[in-house]
Every structure is written in structure tokens, then in C-alpha cells.
Design a protein around this motif. Structure first.
Motif, short mmCIF file in Angstrom:
data_model
loop_
_atom_site.label_atom_id
_atom_site.label_comp_id
_atom_site.label_asym_id
_atom_site.label_seq_id
_atom_site.Cartn_x
_atom_site.Cartn_y
_atom_site.Cartn_z
N PRO A 1 0.63 -1.22 -0.38
CA PRO A 1 0.03 0.12 0.02
C PRO A 1 0.60 1.35 -0.53
O PRO A 1 1.92 0.91 0.60
N ASP A 2 0.50 2.22 -0.19
CA ASP A 2 0.65 4.18 -0.54
C ASP A 2 0.45 4.50 0.21
O ASP A 2 -0.91 4.94 -0.38
N TYR A 3 0.88 5.66 0.80
CA TYR A 3 -0.20 6.25 1.67
C TYR A 3 0.33 8.05 1.54
O TYR A 3 1.04 8.18 1.06
N ARG A 4 -0.91 8.88 1.36
CA ARG A 4 -1.11 10.84 1.08
C ARG A 4 -1.31 10.52 1.76
O ARG A 4 -2.41 10.29 1.83
N THR A 5 -0.68 11.74 2.86
CA THR A 5 -1.34 12.39 3.70
C THR A 5 -0.74 13.57 3.96
O THR A 5 0.08 14.03 3.41
N GLN A 6 -2.03 14.46 4.03
CA GLN A 6 -2.06 16.29 4.46
C GLN A 6 -2.69 16.79 5.80
O GLN A 6 -3.73 15.73 6.21
N GLU A 7 -2.06 17.64 6.10
CA GLU A 7 -2.62 18.34 6.58
C GLU A 7 -3.55 19.48 6.83
O GLU A 7 -3.64 20.28 5.92
N ASN A 8 -5.01 19.10 7.47
CA ASN A 8 -5.78 20.13 7.12
C ASN A 8 -5.70 21.23 7.81
O ASN A 8 -6.38 22.17 7.56
N GLY A 9 -4.83 22.17 8.05
CA GLY A 9 -4.51 22.94 8.55
C GLY A 9 -5.33 23.53 10.18
O GLY A 9 -5.93 24.72 10.71
N GLN A 10 -5.89 22.28 10.73
CA GLN A 10 -6.84 22.62 11.89
C GLN A 10 -5.73 22.74 13.38
O GLN A 10 -4.99 22.64 13.69
N PRO B 1 -9.63 16.62 15.98
CA PRO B 1 -9.94 14.60 15.68
C PRO B 1 -9.55 14.29 14.21
O PRO B 1 -9.32 13.65 13.90
N ASP B 2 -10.17 15.48 12.78
CA ASP B 2 -9.80 15.32 12.11
C ASP B 2 -8.29 16.14 11.61
O ASP B 2 -8.85 17.19 10.09
N ARG B 3 -7.34 16.26 12.13
CA ARG B 3 -6.39 17.60 11.78
C ARG B 3 -5.69 16.64 10.92
O ARG B 3 -5.18 17.04 9.62
N PHE B 4 -5.58 15.65 10.38
CA PHE B 4 -4.96 14.95 8.70
C PHE B 4 -5.61 13.83 7.55
O PHE B 4 -6.74 13.06 8.81
N THR B 5 -5.43 13.83 7.02
CA THR B 5 -6.57 12.56 6.19
C THR B 5 -5.17 12.06 5.34
O THR B 5 -4.66 12.45 5.10
N ALA B 6 -5.81 10.92 5.29
CA ALA B 6 -4.88 9.92 4.63
C ALA B 6 -5.49 9.38 3.67
O ALA B 6 -6.63 9.01 4.42
N CYS C 1 -7.14 4.96 -5.13
CA CYS C 1 -7.28 5.06 -4.34
C CYS C 1 -8.36 4.60 -3.34
O CYS C 1 -9.89 4.25 -3.70
N LEU C 2 -8.29 3.57 -2.71
CA LEU C 2 -8.89 3.19 -1.92
C LEU C 2 -9.81 3.00 -0.43
O LEU C 2 -11.01 2.37 -0.65
N ALA C 3 -8.74 3.68 0.18
CA ALA C 3 -9.34 4.43 1.21
C ALA C 3 -9.17 5.17 1.70
O ALA C 3 -8.14 6.25 1.08
N LYS C 4 -10.05 6.82 2.27
CA LYS C 4 -9.88 7.53 2.55
C LYS C 4 -10.36 7.44 4.21
O LYS C 4 -10.77 6.51 4.78
N GLY C 5 -8.73 8.47 5.10
CA GLY C 5 -9.21 7.82 6.69
C GLY C 5 -8.42 9.12 6.92
O GLY C 5 -7.82 9.98 7.19
N THR C 6 -9.07 9.62 7.87
CA THR C 6 -9.22 10.60 9.45
C THR C 6 -8.27 10.83 10.51
O THR C 6 -8.52 9.17 11.15
N GLY C 7 -7.29 11.73 11.25
CA GLY C 7 -6.88 11.36 12.41
C GLY C 7 -6.41 12.44 12.98
O GLY C 7 -5.61 13.56 12.54
N ARG C 8 -6.46 12.36 14.20
CA ARG C 8 -5.46 13.78 14.60
C ARG C 8 -4.29 13.42 14.71
O ARG C 8 -3.47 15.30 14.43
N SER C 9 -3.19 12.88 14.51
CA SER C 9 -2.10 12.39 13.85
C SER C 9 -2.41 11.40 12.19
O SER C 9 -3.09 10.77 12.24
N ARG C 10 -1.10 11.32 11.75
CA ARG C 10 -0.14 11.34 10.74
C ARG C 10 -0.92 9.55 11.12
O ARG C 10 -1.24 8.97 9.66
#
Length: 236
Positions: free
Chosen positions: A182-191, A196-201, A209-218
Motif C-alpha cells: 500500500p502507498d499512503y498519501r497524507t496531508q494536514e488539514n490546517g486545523q 480529531p480530523d487534523r490529518f487526512t490519509a 485510491c482505495l480508502a480515506k481516513g482522518t485522525g489527530r495524527s498522521r
């Protein structure tokens, strides 16, 4: 026991006692000795082949334990939880708890390699598991003491699902079924940092692109994306 050096015989017996196994346990002592011999001591007679077997043994032991103790879990949850239980970090911790460094034959130069200590301990534990398994062709010399470590750890992980390692589970699945990673592409949303959704991967597999997820950290965002992808691929 028919080892060449009485001191080594005593060392191995001490380890078996620390594991809580009876003195009459049908152990193949030559295998146990080999399981605790590093390649820097002998390039030809060391634990590497036993470690290969032990990698499968520890996964089997963890699988049996999880099935018996947590029969309600889905297969995807089993896989994610097992990936933590059999990780090098956990195996090294177990080996350290039993003082494997006292029994492992290793050169002074390798012993001074602090960075490699975790992998040495994890590898030697897997090799010991193989030696015990090959002594009886069952897990009877393994489960009694290994379960004692798995139980509290599994309880902690299930109390905090974020600790389940879906990234490892997804990687195992894609390697087995698609011969890729798998290849992960993560970006910070700027919050803010507490969002809790600071990062999107995004998790990409074979250009898709099979799925997206969010979290407080990468890490949390990637785990969230991996969980969605893994459960989708494995039919959970």
C-alpha cells in the motif's frame, strides 16, 4: 541433555525454569541451544533457520489464543490484533522479561549494537518457540507461558481500538493477494492540534485510491484509512 559444556546445560535449564516448564518437559536441548546461538558466533550453526519456523509458530500460537479467548471477533479484527501481538517490539519485550540476553550466545561486537537489540531479542524468541514446537510438534510447551503475556496486552488493545495495527494487516493482505504494498498519501488539514480530523490519509493500491481516513495524527489517519481498505478487501 547431551551438550558439550556443563555450564551451557545449566544455562538452558535455568531458562526453561524461568518459562515455568517442568524439568521433565520433552525438550530437544540441542535445538534450544541452537535457538540461542547468534550468527556472529557460528555462521553455519545459528538460530536463523529456527527463527524462520518460529515466525509461523508465534502466529499460530497467537491465532489459537485469540480464537479461544475472543471468539466473537471478526477475522479482520483477529488479523489486526495478531499483528501487534507478534510484532518485533512485543516479542523483544517478552524475551527481555525472561532475560534472554543472559542465554543468547552472541559476539561482543554484536552485543554492543544497541540499535539491533530489539531484532536480536525478537529473533531469538521466535527461534526458541521453534525449538519448543519441534520438540513436541505441538504448542504444549509454548501456550502456558506465552498466553500470560498475550492476555493483558490483548485486553489493552481491545480497550483502545486505535492501537490495532490495520496497516500491518493490510500490508500482509496485499503482499499475499496482489504482490504489492500500500502507498499512503497524507496531508494536514490546517486545523488545531486537538482537532480529531487534523490529518487526512489516502491509501493507494495498484494506482487506485482505495480508502480515506482522518485522525489527530498522521499515524492515526493512516490507520483509519488502512482499516477501511483492509475490511473492504477482506470482505469483513
Amino acid at each position: 541433555m547431551n551438550l558439550q559444556y556443563p555450564r551451557r546445560q545449566q544455562q538452558l535449564r535455568q531458562l526453561v525454569q524461568r518459562l515455568g516448564l517442568p524439568e521433565t518437559a520433552p525438550i530437544k536441548w540441542e535445538l534450544l541451544d541452537l535457538a540461542l546461538t547468534h550468527s556472529t558466533i557460528s555462521a553455519e550453526e545459528n538460530y536463523e533457520q529456527l527463527e524462520f519456523v518460529g515466525d509461523a509458530v508465534v502466529k499460530l500460537g497467537a491465532a489459537e489464543f485469540l480464537l479461544e479467548v475472543y471468539p466473537h471477533l471478526k477475522v479482520g479484527e483477529f488479523t489486526a490484533l495478531r499483528s501487534v501481538l507478534v510484532s518485533d517490539r512485543i516479542l523483544a519485550t517478552i524475551a527481555n522479561d525472561y532475560g534472554f540476553d543472559r542465554y543468547l550466545l552472541v559476539s561482543a561486537s554484536a552485543m554492543s549494537d544497541v540499535a539491533g537489540q530489539e531484532s536480536r531479542m525478537a529473533d531469538s524468541l521466535e527461534a526458541v518457540l521453534a525449538a519448543l514446537y519441534l520438540s513436541t510438534r505441538t504448542l504444549e510447551l509454548i501456550r502456558p507461558w506465552l498466553d500470560r503475556h498475550f492476555q493483558p496486552l490483548a485486553t489493552e488493545i481491545l480497550a483502545d481500538p486505535a492501537r490495532q495495527n490495520y496497516k500491518a494487516a493490510l500490508q500482509t493482505w496485499t503482499q499475499a493477494h496482489q504482490k504489492t504494498l500500500p502507498d499512503y498519501r497524507t496531508q494536514e488539514n490546517g486545523q488545531t492540534h486537538n482537532d480529531p480530523d487534523r490529518f487526512t490519509a489516502e491509501v493507494w493500491i495498484q494506482g487506485q485510491c482505495l480508502a480515506k481516513g482522518t485522525g489527530r495524527s498522521r499515524k492515526a489517519a493512516e490507520q483509519a484509512a488502512a482499516q477501511i481498505a483492509f475490511l473492504a478487501l477482506s470482505g469483513q
